[in-house]
Design a protein around this motif. Structure first.
Motif, mmCIF file in Angstrom:
data_model
loop_
_atom_site.group_PDB
_atom_site.id
_atom_site.type_symbol
_atom_site.label_atom_id
_atom_site.label_comp_id
_atom_site.label_asym_id
_atom_site.label_seq_id
_atom_site.Cartn_x
_atom_site.Cartn_y
_atom_site.Cartn_z
ATOM 1 N N VAL A 201 4.575 3.545 2.003
ATOM 2 C CA VAL A 201 3.715 2.473 1.736
ATOM 3 C C VAL A 201 4.733 1.974 0.551
ATOM 4 C CG1 VAL A 201 1.827 1.858 0.257
ATOM 5 C CG2 VAL A 201 1.467 3.186 2.127
ATOM 6 N N MET A 202 5.079 2.718 -0.424
ATOM 7 C CA MET A 202 5.789 2.211 -1.534
ATOM 8 C C MET A 202 7.079 1.589 -1.177
ATOM 9 S SD MET A 202 3.966 2.371 -4.272
ATOM 10 C CE MET A 202 4.735 1.970 -5.429
ATOM 11 N N TYR A 203 7.749 2.103 -0.076
ATOM 12 C CA TYR A 203 8.848 1.710 0.471
ATOM 13 C C TYR A 203 8.872 0.189 1.079
ATOM 14 C CZ TYR A 203 13.670 1.750 2.515
ATOM 15 O OH TYR A 203 15.034 1.570 2.714
ATOM 16 N N TRP A 204 7.765 0.256 2.008
ATOM 17 C CA TRP A 204 7.328 -0.989 2.687
ATOM 18 C C TRP A 204 6.899 -2.019 1.816
ATOM 19 C CZ3 TRP A 204 1.976 -2.431 3.321
ATOM 20 C CH2 TRP A 204 1.799 -3.430 4.131
ATOM 21 N N LEU A 205 6.235 -1.701 0.663
ATOM 22 C CA LEU A 205 6.225 -2.649 -0.435
ATOM 23 C C LEU A 205 7.368 -3.378 -1.055
ATOM 24 C CD1 LEU A 205 2.717 -1.306 -1.949
ATOM 25 C CD2 LEU A 205 2.887 -3.681 -0.581
ATOM 26 N N GLY A 206 8.565 -2.547 -0.672
ATOM 27 C CA GLY A 206 9.923 -3.317 -1.394
ATOM 28 C C GLY A 206 10.195 -2.384 -2.850
ATOM 29 N N TYR A 207 9.423 -1.304 -3.040
ATOM 30 C CA TYR A 207 9.670 -0.503 -4.105
ATOM 31 C C TYR A 207 11.052 0.324 -4.099
ATOM 32 C CZ TYR A 207 5.613 -1.990 -6.731
ATOM 33 O OH TYR A 207 4.559 -2.522 -7.377
ATOM 34 N N PRO A 208 11.865 0.643 -4.983
ATOM 35 C CA PRO A 208 13.136 1.315 -4.733
ATOM 36 C C PRO A 208 12.855 2.805 -4.215
ATOM 37 C CG PRO A 208 12.909 0.652 -7.084
ATOM 38 C CD PRO A 208 11.525 0.088 -6.407
ATOM 39 N N PRO A 209 13.762 3.349 -3.413
ATOM 40 C CA PRO A 209 13.494 4.430 -2.817
ATOM 41 C C PRO A 209 13.190 5.631 -3.726
ATOM 42 C CG PRO A 209 15.348 3.497 -2.175
ATOM 43 C CD PRO A 209 14.878 2.732 -2.947
ATOM 44 N N LEU A 210 13.753 5.752 -4.910
ATOM 45 C CA LEU A 210 13.374 6.891 -5.737
ATOM 46 C C LEU A 210 11.935 6.696 -6.293
ATOM 47 C CD1 LEU A 210 14.568 9.425 -7.320
ATOM 48 C CD2 LEU A 210 15.549 7.722 -9.064
ATOM 49 N N LEU A 211 11.697 5.474 -6.705
ATOM 50 C CA LEU A 211 10.262 5.310 -7.201
ATOM 51 C C LEU A 211 9.557 5.685 -6.021
ATOM 52 C CD1 LEU A 211 8.307 4.399 -9.188
ATOM 53 C CD2 LEU A 211 8.344 1.991 -8.306
ATOM 54 N N GLY B 178 -4.530 -3.650 -6.642
ATOM 55 C CA GLY B 178 -4.334 -3.654 -5.355
ATOM 56 C C GLY B 178 -3.627 -2.305 -4.758
ATOM 57 N N ILE B 179 -2.206 -2.264 -5.449
ATOM 58 C CA ILE B 179 -1.763 -1.037 -5.170
ATOM 59 C C ILE B 179 -2.424 0.124 -5.328
ATOM 60 C CG2 ILE B 179 0.132 0.686 -5.828
ATOM 61 C CD1 ILE B 179 2.041 -1.974 -6.185
ATOM 62 N N ALA B 180 -3.316 0.136 -6.619
ATOM 63 C CA ALA B 180 -4.052 1.499 -6.833
ATOM 64 C C ALA B 180 -5.132 1.526 -5.682
ATOM 65 C CB ALA B 180 -4.805 1.165 -8.197
ATOM 66 N N LEU B 181 -5.733 0.525 -5.347
ATOM 67 C CA LEU B 181 -6.614 0.808 -4.137
ATOM 68 C C LEU B 181 -6.138 1.150 -2.742
ATOM 69 C CD1 LEU B 181 -9.602 -2.103 -4.417
ATOM 70 C CD2 LEU B 181 -9.416 0.394 -5.182
ATOM 71 N N LEU B 182 -4.984 0.748 -2.596
ATOM 72 C CA LEU B 182 -4.337 0.785 -1.452
ATOM 73 C C LEU B 182 -3.751 2.415 -1.476
ATOM 74 C CD1 LEU B 182 -2.904 0.239 1.275
ATOM 75 C CD2 LEU B 182 -0.808 -0.672 -0.173
ATOM 76 N N LEU B 183 -3.253 2.917 -2.578
ATOM 77 C CA LEU B 183 -2.599 4.289 -2.599
ATOM 78 C C LEU B 183 -3.683 5.265 -2.801
ATOM 79 C CD1 LEU B 183 0.537 4.043 -5.359
ATOM 80 C CD2 LEU B 183 0.304 4.554 -2.878
ATOM 81 N N THR B 184 -4.818 4.678 -3.199
ATOM 82 C CA THR B 184 -6.091 5.578 -3.191
ATOM 83 C C THR B 184 -6.567 5.826 -1.963
ATOM 84 O OG1 THR B 184 -6.848 4.611 -5.365
ATOM 85 C CG2 THR B 184 -8.412 6.063 -4.027
ATOM 86 N N ALA B 185 -6.533 4.759 -1.101
ATOM 87 C CA ALA B 185 -7.001 5.063 0.419
ATOM 88 C C ALA B 185 -5.983 6.018 0.977
ATOM 89 C CB ALA B 185 -6.946 3.698 1.174
ATOM 90 N N VAL B 186 -4.845 5.764 0.946
ATOM 91 C CA VAL B 186 -3.610 6.676 1.452
ATOM 92 C C VAL B 186 -3.881 8.127 0.942
ATOM 93 C CG1 VAL B 186 -1.278 7.163 1.188
ATOM 94 C CG2 VAL B 186 -1.966 4.924 1.597
ATOM 95 N N ALA B 187 -4.129 8.250 -0.590
ATOM 96 C CA ALA B 187 -4.384 9.502 -0.943
ATOM 97 C C ALA B 187 -5.487 10.493 -0.339
ATOM 98 C CB ALA B 187 -4.428 9.411 -2.542
ATOM 99 N N VAL B 188 -6.677 9.733 -0.148
ATOM 100 C CA VAL B 188 -7.754 10.420 0.292
ATOM 101 C C VAL B 188 -7.652 10.541 1.959
ATOM 102 C CG1 VAL B 188 -10.424 10.018 0.859
ATOM 103 C CG2 VAL B 188 -9.459 9.251 -1.410
ATOM 104 N N ALA B 189 -7.246 9.624 2.439
ATOM 105 C CA ALA B 189 -7.021 9.932 4.063
ATOM 106 C C ALA B 189 -5.857 10.787 4.304
ATOM 107 C CB ALA B 189 -6.664 8.383 4.766
ATOM 108 N N SER B 190 -4.889 10.900 3.660
ATOM 109 C CA SER B 190 -3.845 11.846 3.969
ATOM 110 C C SER B 190 -4.313 13.304 3.781
ATOM 111 C CB SER B 190 -2.467 11.580 3.263
ATOM 112 O OG SER B 190 -2.769 11.734 1.790
#
Lengths: 384, 384
Positions: free
Chosen positions: A105-115, A299-311
């Motif tokens: 998700v983070m990579y897709w959003l354009g954040y650096p790979p290390l982050l 937005g990111i927080a909600l998206l990551l929460t969804a990812v965190a719960v689903a995974s």
């Protein structure tokens, strides 16, 4: 004056924890959710009545240690080992999926790979404290799903430790030492095996010996010395202290004086465990949850929460054993709690994560942490 | 790393306390003497294994608070009040005699009057912790002499507080504020009366209320909240925190759930009380006891020890009540313990006392503290 501040702080922490815990229990929730909320309320985020001083922090650390010792005492080592393979599979899926999804998700959003790697790593964490406490309060620690979740949490801790080593290794030196990781993981496995095998051999003799002591309070002191000593050993190895305390509880649970130890540890746990959950709550700044704030990464927080719960829920699908319910296993892995905070903190202090993104991650950690207790409770209420 | 140091420190403190306590009990002594000696051994004076960090210090303070709360729980308020006049007389004699004798000896030896005043003040202290613990371990807290000693220790604390105010007032401003002393002493008396009267009114209702709570551990947490809250109030008034905790114990002892509270506080006390006595022991530098050291004030230390013991024993002669034995009362007042250390420390930091003389005074405090437990035990063994 220092002593007075500490005593006042303790009175406030205990009162807030008990009143909120009692209230939440009365409206059908768990006490631990009340304790977390009490921490948010009296902490620096809202009323600012209590700060996490060095002593309060130490009492909280002792509290979570004693909680896991108590959970170990109430668990059955044989059943836990029988659930071993199943728990390992759940843990592996419950680490691989959140990491991949968080990174993706983070990579897709354009954040650096290390982050993206750091965010993925943070999402792998499981706070065994929250789930163990809820299952304990519901009297479900002997449940087959509980054995899988507790076992998976131990394996998760070992995997998490490797991931943290890899991730900070990349951040600091830019490279990964495979030898170092192999050493770390083998030390962890050796610790668990040795602690359990040696502990199981020596414990009955030691307990009989202690039974002959005349000085008052020998049983409770020596039991806790055993738990704290294993916690220190675990820490030296590089594992979390709570794993050592959990192993100590498992060992003493096999002795004939198990119920005596449980009975005497209980009031100590009653006093110190809420201090831990209140301080976890104290780390929350409700202002972070404001979607209209400047720099809000809502937005990111909600998206990551969804990812965190689903995974993590998906990790429950890795249950193949008959008679083990998938939902409690999945939900039991959801809370990130204090473990997630440690990971995110490492990313912040390594300079990889910005303060804004760190706040967003803390929101994710908190939402997963606060969601798990009512969810678990509901599962056990409707599906029995 | 900080956490590890704390956990290792706790393991060492608990192990040393328990092993030494057990050994001393087996050779016919009291466990508390073993804990004091364990502190000397592992502290900076000898092996230097553990230092009194902020957290260990806080746990020790909580320990002595819980000890006095427990002593209050096991005491009978009615009997204590019946012994009130007798206890007050013993306390007044037990403050006046050591002060006069200590001042007289120092003045006679040619020391400045202000210094002589400080030494006299230090000798007035009574460590209720040591005596209460020994009587508790011997199962003699309901003894008529125990009531006189405990009552006298409370009065002694109030008198000591006035003396400390006078002495530091002289040292700092060169004058005495009689109004300030009157205010201080009346606040202390009002605190005790209000705490007991209001507490006795409210306690039964509160305990019934707590009994209806569903959350786990309500009884032990609320009981300790009550004790710590009264300790804070006592501290705000200017009294020692332990007096507040003792009053809280006395109040809860009158409720019907007394034995439940006792039972649940016991394991907590078992863990924290030894931490207190070990840290008291840790303050001893055995090198101070070396009579051949340079600047050794060994002659003065021995002379003052004789004065300190004799003057408190003489306070036992103030017993006029039938059936109350004089010796246990006198010996019970002998240990200066941590209270004496506070007085001497005030003298040192006010610049009135030299480091050498301070060391000599610490020797006096330690000799009286270490002598009391075996002496008390012997009295109860031979004179029943």
């Amino acid at each position: 004056m220092e002593l007075r501040e500490l005593l006042l702080g303790l009175v406030l922490v205990w009162l807030a924890a008990k009143v909120a815990g009692e209230t939440l229990e009365r409206i059908g929730q768990t006490a631990v959710l009340g304790e977390l909320l009490a921490g948010v309320l009296i902490g620096p985020g809202v009323l600012g009545l209590v700060r996490e001083s060095e002593v309060i922090h130490a009492l909280a650390e002792l509290g979570v240690l004693i909680l896991l010792f108590e959970v170990g005492l109430e668990s059955d080592l044989d059943e836990l080992l029988q659930a071993g393979l199943q728990a390992t599979l759940v843990a592996v899926v419950g680490v691989a999926l959140p990491f991949t999804a968080g990174f993706g998700v983070m990579y897709w959003l354009g954040y650096p790979p290390l982050l993206a790697v750091f965010v993925g790593a943070t999402l792998t964490a499981t706070s065994v404290g929250i789930t163990a406490r809820v299952l304990g309060d519901l009297g479900r620690l002997q449940d087959s799903a509980a054995n899988v979740v507790l076992g998976a949490a131990v394996v998760d801790d070992i995997l998490g430790l490797m991931i943290l080593a890899v991730v900070t290794g990349i951040a600091v030196t830019g490279s990964v030492s495979l030898g170092g990781i192999a050493l770390l993981s083998s030390k962890a496995v050796i610790f668990l095996v040795v602690a359990l095998v040696v502990g199981l051999r020596l414990a009955p003799t030691l307990m009989r010996w202690i039974g002959r002591f005349r000085a008052r309070g020998s049983l409770v002191v020596y039991s806790l010395v055993f738990a704290v000593a294993l916690a220190v050993l675990a820490d030296v190895i590089g594992l979390a202290t709570i794993i050592g305390a959990f192993a100590a509880g498992l060992v003493l649970a096999t002795t004939e004086r198990r119920s005596h130890v449980e009975e005497r540890i209980k009031p100590v746990a009653d006093l110190l465990v809420p201090v831990f959950f209140v301080t976890v709550g104290m780390k929350v700044q409700p202002a972070m949850l404001n979607p209209f704030a400047e720099n809000a990464q809502f937005g990111i927080a909600l998206l990551l929460t969804a990812v965190a719960v689903a995974s993590k829920l998906a990790a429950g699908l890795a249950v193949y054993k008959q008679g083990v319910r998938r939902w409690p296993v999945g939900v039991g892995m959801v809370p990130r709690g204090e473990v997630g905070l440690i990971f995110a903190g490492a990313g912040l202090s390594a300079g990889v994560m910005s303060q804004d993104l760190y706040s967003a991650i803390v929101v994710v950690i908190m939402l997963t942490t606060f969601a798990a207790p009512p969810w678990l409770k509901a599962l056990y209420r409707h599906e029995r």
